[in-house]
Write a protein that holds these residues in place. Structure first.
Motif, mmCIF file in Angstrom:
data_model
loop_
_atom_site.group_PDB
_atom_site.id
_atom_site.type_symbol
_atom_site.label_atom_id
_atom_site.label_comp_id
_atom_site.label_asym_id
_atom_site.label_seq_id
_atom_site.Cartn_x
_atom_site.Cartn_y
_atom_site.Cartn_z
ATOM 1 N N VAL A 300 -12.949 -1.238 25.775
ATOM 2 C CA VAL A 300 -12.744 -2.253 24.742
ATOM 3 C C VAL A 300 -13.063 -1.591 23.405
ATOM 4 O O VAL A 300 -14.225 -1.327 23.092
ATOM 5 C CB VAL A 300 -13.636 -3.488 24.961
ATOM 6 N N ARG A 301 -12.031 -1.294 22.634
ATOM 7 C CA ARG A 301 -12.212 -0.544 21.390
ATOM 8 C C ARG A 301 -12.526 -1.428 20.185
ATOM 9 O O ARG A 301 -13.266 -1.031 19.300
ATOM 10 C CB ARG A 301 -10.954 0.277 21.095
ATOM 11 N N GLU A 302 -11.924 -2.604 20.173
ATOM 12 C CA GLU A 302 -12.144 -3.517 19.057
ATOM 13 C C GLU A 302 -12.189 -4.942 19.589
ATOM 14 O O GLU A 302 -11.554 -5.259 20.602
ATOM 15 C CB GLU A 302 -11.010 -3.435 18.014
ATOM 16 N N VAL A 303 -12.934 -5.783 18.904
ATOM 17 C CA VAL A 303 -12.938 -7.222 19.165
ATOM 18 C C VAL A 303 -12.876 -7.903 17.807
ATOM 19 O O VAL A 303 -13.559 -7.486 16.869
ATOM 20 C CB VAL A 303 -14.202 -7.684 19.924
ATOM 21 N N PHE A 304 -12.033 -8.926 17.704
ATOM 22 C CA PHE A 304 -12.028 -9.681 16.451
ATOM 23 C C PHE A 304 -11.881 -11.174 16.737
ATOM 24 O O PHE A 304 -11.349 -11.576 17.773
ATOM 25 C CB PHE A 304 -10.952 -9.192 15.479
ATOM 26 N N ALA A 305 -12.412 -11.954 15.810
ATOM 27 C CA ALA A 305 -12.323 -13.407 15.887
ATOM 28 C C ALA A 305 -11.338 -13.883 14.834
ATOM 29 O O ALA A 305 -11.120 -13.207 13.822
ATOM 30 C CB ALA A 305 -13.694 -14.034 15.656
ATOM 31 N N CYS A 306 -10.724 -15.047 15.064
ATOM 32 C CA CYS A 306 -9.737 -15.537 14.099
ATOM 33 C C CYS A 306 -9.836 -17.054 13.961
ATOM 34 O O CYS A 306 -10.162 -17.764 14.898
ATOM 35 C CB CYS A 306 -8.325 -15.129 14.515
ATOM 36 N N GLY A 332 -15.525 -2.466 12.932
ATOM 37 C CA GLY A 332 -14.155 -2.948 13.060
ATOM 38 C C GLY A 332 -13.254 -1.793 13.459
ATOM 39 O O GLY A 332 -13.726 -0.736 13.877
ATOM 40 N N GLY A 333 -11.957 -1.974 13.323
ATOM 41 C CA GLY A 333 -11.042 -0.917 13.724
ATOM 42 C C GLY A 333 -9.680 -1.080 13.096
ATOM 43 O O GLY A 333 -9.402 -2.082 12.420
ATOM 44 N N PRO A 334 -8.784 -0.126 13.330
ATOM 45 C CA PRO A 334 -7.476 -0.138 12.665
ATOM 46 C C PRO A 334 -6.572 -1.294 13.075
ATOM 47 O O PRO A 334 -5.808 -1.797 12.249
ATOM 48 C CB PRO A 334 -6.870 1.216 13.054
ATOM 49 N N VAL A 335 -6.625 -1.720 14.325
ATOM 50 C CA VAL A 335 -5.767 -2.820 14.757
ATOM 51 C C VAL A 335 -6.226 -4.122 14.097
ATOM 52 O O VAL A 335 -5.407 -4.894 13.574
ATOM 53 C CB VAL A 335 -5.762 -2.955 16.294
ATOM 54 N N ALA A 337 -7.811 -4.434 11.296
ATOM 55 C CA ALA A 337 -7.468 -4.362 9.871
ATOM 56 C C ALA A 337 -5.980 -4.604 9.645
ATOM 57 O O ALA A 337 -5.583 -5.290 8.690
ATOM 58 C CB ALA A 337 -7.872 -2.999 9.312
ATOM 59 N N ALA A 338 -5.137 -4.055 10.535
ATOM 60 C CA ALA A 338 -3.684 -4.216 10.376
ATOM 61 C C ALA A 338 -3.262 -5.665 10.600
ATOM 62 O O ALA A 338 -2.415 -6.193 9.871
ATOM 63 C CB ALA A 338 -2.953 -3.301 11.361
ATOM 64 N N VAL A 339 -3.850 -6.314 11.606
ATOM 65 C CA VAL A 339 -3.525 -7.724 11.888
ATOM 66 C C VAL A 339 -3.953 -8.587 10.708
ATOM 67 O O VAL A 339 -3.202 -9.463 10.255
ATOM 68 C CB VAL A 339 -4.211 -8.188 13.181
ATOM 69 N N ARG A 340 -5.140 -8.342 10.198
ATOM 70 C CA ARG A 340 -5.643 -9.126 9.073
ATOM 71 C C ARG A 340 -4.740 -8.974 7.847
ATOM 72 O O ARG A 340 -4.372 -9.959 7.203
ATOM 73 C CB ARG A 340 -7.075 -8.693 8.748
ATOM 74 N N SER A 341 -4.369 -7.754 7.553
ATOM 75 C CA SER A 341 -3.509 -7.509 6.390
ATOM 76 C C SER A 341 -2.140 -8.148 6.571
ATOM 77 O O SER A 341 -1.592 -8.743 5.640
ATOM 78 C CB SER A 341 -3.352 -5.999 6.154
ATOM 79 N N ALA A 342 -1.583 -8.034 7.774
ATOM 80 C CA ALA A 342 -0.252 -8.587 8.033
ATOM 81 C C ALA A 342 -0.237 -10.096 7.840
ATOM 82 O O ALA A 342 0.699 -10.653 7.253
ATOM 83 C CB ALA A 342 0.196 -8.224 9.453
ATOM 84 N N LEU A 343 -1.276 -10.774 8.319
ATOM 85 C CA LEU A 343 -1.333 -12.228 8.198
ATOM 86 C C LEU A 343 -1.541 -12.649 6.745
ATOM 87 O O LEU A 343 -0.843 -13.539 6.232
ATOM 88 C CB LEU A 343 -2.453 -12.787 9.079
ATOM 89 N N LEU A 344 -2.485 -12.015 6.062
ATOM 90 C CA LEU A 344 -2.750 -12.370 4.670
ATOM 91 C C LEU A 344 -1.560 -12.082 3.767
ATOM 92 O O LEU A 344 -1.275 -12.836 2.831
ATOM 93 C CB LEU A 344 -3.982 -11.618 4.161
ATOM 94 N N ASP A 345 -0.842 -10.998 4.039
ATOM 95 C CA ASP A 345 0.321 -10.650 3.212
ATOM 96 C C ASP A 345 1.397 -11.731 3.297
ATOM 97 O O ASP A 345 2.061 -12.040 2.302
ATOM 98 C CB ASP A 345 0.894 -9.292 3.637
ATOM 99 N N VAL A 346 1.572 -12.315 4.483
ATOM 100 C CA VAL A 346 2.528 -13.414 4.628
ATOM 101 C C VAL A 346 2.007 -14.661 3.922
ATOM 102 O O VAL A 346 2.733 -15.319 3.157
ATOM 103 C CB VAL A 346 2.797 -13.712 6.122
ATOM 104 N N GLN A 347 0.753 -15.001 4.153
ATOM 105 C CA GLN A 347 0.198 -16.227 3.581
ATOM 106 C C GLN A 347 0.199 -16.215 2.056
ATOM 107 O O GLN A 347 0.442 -17.248 1.422
ATOM 108 C CB GLN A 347 -1.226 -16.437 4.111
ATOM 109 N N TYR A 348 -0.056 -15.043 1.467
ATOM 110 C CA TYR A 348 -0.128 -14.952 0.007
ATOM 111 C C TYR A 348 1.171 -14.475 -0.637
ATOM 112 O O TYR A 348 1.196 -14.175 -1.828
ATOM 113 C CB TYR A 348 -1.299 -14.059 -0.401
ATOM 114 N N GLY A 349 2.248 -14.406 0.155
ATOM 115 C CA GLY A 349 3.552 -14.100 -0.399
ATOM 116 C C GLY A 349 3.725 -12.670 -0.861
ATOM 117 O O GLY A 349 4.564 -12.382 -1.720
ATOM 118 N N ARG A 350 2.970 -11.743 -0.269
ATOM 119 C CA ARG A 350 3.065 -10.337 -0.668
ATOM 120 C C ARG A 350 4.086 -9.563 0.154
ATOM 121 O O ARG A 350 4.363 -8.403 -0.116
ATOM 122 C CB ARG A 350 1.688 -9.673 -0.551
#
Length: 362
Positions: A300-306, A332-335, A337-350
């Motif tokens: 288990v390399r990373e765990v994240f809550a949402c 944390g880890g790269p996955v 961070a990537a999931v977080r960025s992908a979701l926020l970029d959509v939500q904030y219209g980036r």
């Protein structure tokens, strides 16, 4: 199609521009509220009626009001976002409307039609659009809720119900940067049982988590994780967030919905985003031993809550009464961070919105 629409009764005592600007400069979370609220009434004889947007203010309720005694109440949590072109958008409001209806069914409350739910959101946010902050990860947090408002003492579904929607400007959840959290494993308390209200977004579920959350704080942790109520071995969710696990083969796993886990809108969105990012994602049972042993071995390399408030939060470690194990390097880890960025970029219209999740407020 419901004919019910919210009429608008503008607040004649709006917050001043300077006062609002001061609040938006540092809104925190859930501390301040916009000028208006939506409210509607349901009765057994008339159905839904008297829907209006009016001045934010106290509700006058009898001490015998049903919700105080029998906890017949549900709620939702969602956000409005200001985009770079100054337009305002909602994130997947139809999904919140559908979950609100499912929660209502479980709590023996009347369902609010989707178009009525959306009408309240659009009209309130449009009227209070000046309260939507801009910059960083700020937003206008929206709280629709419904409760049994019949002034009657008796164990039965309330014959009168009130729907409300209030709005609160929210600052960045991680004002000083994303901070991985320590999780306390609750081995004494459970959040929900089969046949119970675990899949509904109802106040009682959160009330029952508070003692375990206090225990987590006493143990130096930030959040509490709950196991299933039957075998006490399967990971379910945190006090108010869903969990994801990133394995050493780059696949991603999340606990399957079982009727005792809240079907998070953020959780569902991440299922799609993880696939977009090229990972295999699986919904299945995950035992606490798999979590502990996998973290120790590196499987288990990373765990994240949402969840709506924090979006995506990396998990640093899992602690229990006999020990603690760190996940990866604890940062944390790269996955994640990537999931977080992908979701926020959509939500904030980036970035582009390939799934059509964002709804513009006209």
């Amino acid at each position: 199609m419901s004919a019910l629409e919210f009429t608008v009764e503008p607040n004649t005592h709006l917050a001043g521009d300077d006062q609002r600007a001061q609040i938006l400069a540092n809104p925190g979370f859930g501390q301040y509220f916009s000028d208006h609220m939506a409210i509607a009434t349901w009765t057994a004889g008339k159905g839904w009626h008297d829907a209006r947007i009016t001045a934010f203010g106290p509700l006058e309720l009898s001490p015998a009001t049903a919700v105080f005694h029998y906890a017949q109440t549900i709620f939702e949590g969602m956000k409005a976002y200001r985009h770079p072109d100054d337009s305002i958008h909602l994130f997947r409001p139809e999904a919140n409307a559908a979950r609100f209806q499912r929660s209502a069914q479980r709590l023996a409350l009347p369902e609010l039609p989707t178009e009525v739910f959306l009408d309240s959101l659009h009209k309130l946010v449009e009227l209070d659009r000046a309260w939507v902050p801009g910059g960083g990860e700020t937003s206008l947090y929206l709280r629709p809720f419904m409760f049994g408002s019949d002034p009657f003492l008796g164990v039965r579904p309330s014959s009168q119900v009130t729907y409300c929607l209030i709005a609160s400007p929210a600052g960045s959840y991680f004002a000083k940067g994303v901070k991985p959290v320590r999780i306390w494993l609750s081995e004494e308390y459970t959040r929900a049982a089969p046949g119970g209200t675990g899949a509904a977004k109802t106040g009682g579920n959160y009330a029952s988590s508070l003692l375990a959350q206090a225990e987590a704080i006493e143990e130096g942790c930030d959040q509490v994780a709950f196991l299933d109520a039957v075998e006490k071995k399967w990971v379910e969710e945190l006090g108010g967030m869903n969990l994801y696990f990133v394995l050493d083969d780059n696949s991603v796993v999340t606990p399957e919905l079982s009727g005792t886990i809240l079907e998070g809108v953020t959780r569902d969105s991440i299922l799609k985003l993880v696939t977009d990012l090229g990972h295999t994602v699986t919904e299945r049972k995950i035992s606490v031993d798999e979590w502990r042993e996998g973290a120790a071995s590196g499987k288990v390399r990373e765990v994240f809550a949402c969840g709506t408030a924090a979006v995506v939060t990396p998990v640093a470690s899992l602690k229990w009464k006999d020990g603690e194990t760190q996940i990866g390097d604890g940062n944390g880890g790269p996955v994640t961070a990537a999931v977080r960025s992908a979701l926020l970029d959509v939500q904030y219209g980036r970035t582009a919105d390939p799934h059509g999740w964002m709804t513009r407020i006209s």
